[in-house]
Scaffold this motif. Sequence first.
Motif, mmCIF file in Angstrom:
data_model
loop_
_atom_site.group_PDB
_atom_site.id
_atom_site.type_symbol
_atom_site.label_atom_id
_atom_site.label_comp_id
_atom_site.label_asym_id
_atom_site.label_seq_id
_atom_site.Cartn_x
_atom_site.Cartn_y
_atom_site.Cartn_z
ATOM 1 N N UNK A 1 19.833 3.589 57.727
ATOM 2 C CA UNK A 1 20.418 4.867 58.100
ATOM 3 C C UNK A 1 19.326 5.793 58.621
ATOM 4 N N UNK A 2 18.193 5.782 57.976
ATOM 5 C CA UNK A 2 17.103 6.666 58.380
ATOM 6 C C UNK A 2 16.665 6.356 59.802
ATOM 7 N N UNK A 3 16.405 5.075 60.086
ATOM 8 C CA UNK A 3 15.960 4.700 61.431
ATOM 9 C C UNK A 3 16.968 5.185 62.470
ATOM 10 N N UNK A 4 18.232 4.938 62.217
ATOM 11 C CA UNK A 4 19.244 5.307 63.189
ATOM 12 C C UNK A 4 19.366 6.822 63.357
ATOM 13 N N UNK A 5 19.268 7.543 62.247
ATOM 14 C CA UNK A 5 19.424 8.991 62.329
ATOM 15 C C UNK A 5 18.246 9.677 63.005
ATOM 16 N N UNK A 6 17.042 9.233 62.695
ATOM 17 C CA UNK A 6 15.883 9.870 63.334
ATOM 18 C C UNK A 6 16.016 9.723 64.845
ATOM 19 N N UNK A 7 16.325 8.511 65.269
ATOM 20 C CA UNK A 7 16.383 8.275 66.715
ATOM 21 C C UNK A 7 17.579 8.965 67.336
ATOM 22 N N UNK B 1 18.145 10.563 54.552
ATOM 23 C CA UNK B 1 17.515 9.419 55.202
ATOM 24 C C UNK B 1 16.117 9.183 54.646
ATOM 25 N N UNK B 2 15.384 10.273 54.482
ATOM 26 C CA UNK B 2 14.011 10.178 53.993
ATOM 27 C C UNK B 2 13.986 9.674 52.548
ATOM 28 N N UNK B 3 14.798 10.292 51.707
ATOM 29 C CA UNK B 3 14.792 9.901 50.289
ATOM 30 C C UNK B 3 15.195 8.432 50.125
ATOM 31 N N UNK B 4 16.141 7.981 50.961
ATOM 32 C CA UNK B 4 16.589 6.593 50.803
ATOM 33 C C UNK B 4 15.551 5.601 51.316
ATOM 34 N N UNK B 5 14.562 6.092 52.045
ATOM 35 C CA UNK B 5 13.514 5.197 52.540
ATOM 36 C C UNK B 5 12.315 5.116 51.612
ATOM 37 N N UNK C 1 9.291 16.476 58.555
ATOM 38 C CA UNK C 1 9.178 17.897 58.917
ATOM 39 C C UNK C 1 10.559 18.531 59.049
ATOM 40 N N UNK C 2 11.504 17.771 59.589
ATOM 41 C CA UNK C 2 12.857 18.305 59.754
ATOM 42 C C UNK C 2 13.494 18.646 58.416
ATOM 43 N N UNK D 1 18.784 18.958 58.663
ATOM 44 C CA UNK D 1 17.793 18.858 57.590
ATOM 45 C C UNK D 1 18.339 18.098 56.382
ATOM 46 N N UNK D 2 19.613 18.345 56.080
ATOM 47 C CA UNK D 2 20.214 17.683 54.928
ATOM 48 C C UNK D 2 20.312 16.174 55.155
ATOM 49 N N UNK D 3 20.801 15.802 56.341
ATOM 50 C CA UNK D 3 20.946 14.388 56.660
ATOM 51 C C UNK D 3 19.589 13.693 56.668
ATOM 52 N N UNK D 4 18.588 14.363 57.248
ATOM 53 C CA UNK D 4 17.250 13.781 57.292
ATOM 54 C C UNK D 4 16.675 13.646 55.882
#
Lengths: 285, 296
Positions: free
Chosen positions: B127-133, A256-260, A40-41, A250-253
């Motif tokens: 990175x995702x896990x760490x950033x979300x939290x 993070x999202x795309x890399x997951x 969502x972010x 939003x950009x960082x997320x």
Amino acid sequence: MEKKFKISNKTVSTVVLSLSYAIMIVLAFTMIFPYLYMVLTTFKPMGETVSPELKVFPIVWTAESYKEIWQLVPFGRGILNTMTVEVPVILVGTFTSALGAYAFAKMRMPCSKIILLVLMSSMMVPFAALFLPQYQIYSSLGLTNNLLPLILPGLFGNISMVFFFIQFMGGIPTALLEAAKIDGCGHFKSFLHIMLPLLWPAMAAQAVFWFLGIWNDYFAPSIYLTKEEVMTLQPLINRLNATQGGRDLPLVMTGAFLSSIPLIAVYLAFQKYFMSALSITSGIK
Amino acid sequence: MTKQKSGKLVRREKITALVFVSPLIIGFIVFTLVCMIISFGWSFTNFNPISGRMKFDGWGQYVDLFTHPTYKKAFLDSILNTLFLLLSIPVSIIISVLIAALMNSKKFKGKTVFRVIIYLPAVTSVVAVNYIWRYMFEENYGLINAFFHAHIPWLTDETLVKVAMIIKNVWSGIGTQVILFMAGMQNISDEYYEAAELDGAGPVYKFLHITLPLVTPVLFYTIITGLIGGFQMFADVELFAGGHYGARTIVFFIRNYGIGQNLYGLASAASFLLAAIIMIITALQFKFNKWVEYTD
């Protein structure tokens, strides 16, 4: 009397069961919510993420971050770099591991127990005790900001994988290989044509875990790679965060999202496989 | 087949076998053995690759770690931080055992779905896990403070940053453990439970006296792997805590003083102390875990 007891027992177990469901649903929500929130972010404009009146859902939906991320950092290049490490390491490393395991499990070898023990002792050595000399050697060879330091060690196999394969091969009857020998097959040929096809499921399971490990590796890439063009995905997203001062959430997320996504996709597709491989690796089943 | 000929074949087989394991041996020598020896050697010098300084210093660097006014605090704090962060091991084990026990009940439907969900963080980008939290723990616009209408400085307070990190680590680590404990519990024969039921044992009694003792191998495995991983924590110090002093671990100290400040002697000494701890833990695992006794 007996009947009454039975009923009350049943009520108790119903209560216990519904309580379990309640706990598990709360837990499942706790596990999934951060993902939802991350996704969502990514659709929020930057201002909304740093406002004290926090809303879970975006007020204004925007896909701007998904456009920007490819422009601000070489994100596509990051994916390519990660895959440049993954593909040779997994293909060659799994093969060398299987070949080595075959020699330990099915061939006569001098001092095989000692050799295996020595190799396994490397599992005890933390990377932290090795990376300073490795870094020094690679930088004197001019190999920093290069993917080779991340690729080379993996090509020589993975000892925990070897160990797993040895156990797996132990369950394959040696008679099968003897038959091949009578047919005039050399050791390499019987490994290739008889053992490898049988080993396939074990190899796939282990390779998937290794893939995951490389994808998520942060320590080594963060040491060797300082230029964006050569960075693998994890340090690259960290760079994205650093260059934006951590403000453009939003950009960082989005990064993070795309890399997951690839990891989660692989996982959901091979979910059953993962579970059994996990228990086998730990030796519980 | 003559004896001589079969002897020749055996010798050829032995040589072939050695050829097959040679990549593993070469990899071990180059990337582990040689590097370990070099690093061990450095730990007895004051090596600095930038200034080119390299003098034998005996145990000097090791002594410096514990006494030198500039490094002592950073080193000892990094050990304390690491130990504090290891608290996530008992917390996540307790939670995982309870969840596994709940899910292991025969009447419990939807095991697969829950298992898939719980394991998700393990297959998510680090990175995702760490950033979300990190975002959720943010002081001013993080969701957690917003939820409690509070202004808790999760990421800036030296103790709270570790607490936040533990919460994050428990969240991302329980999936693996739940699956392992469930696998362990499924191996327990129903007969034990049936016998206990005949004696009128309730679910709590069965859990404490049958389930728990019989999953000790899993318990042991999760503790050991937790310790080995925990002592090597690094990524989250940077990604989650942004290198905050209160979260700096031993590995962060080694990286920081080694590659960061070029004090290779000091960093190597610290890395050897760390290696010694991990070797002891791993040796314990090798000794006690059935897992390793494949030869028997």
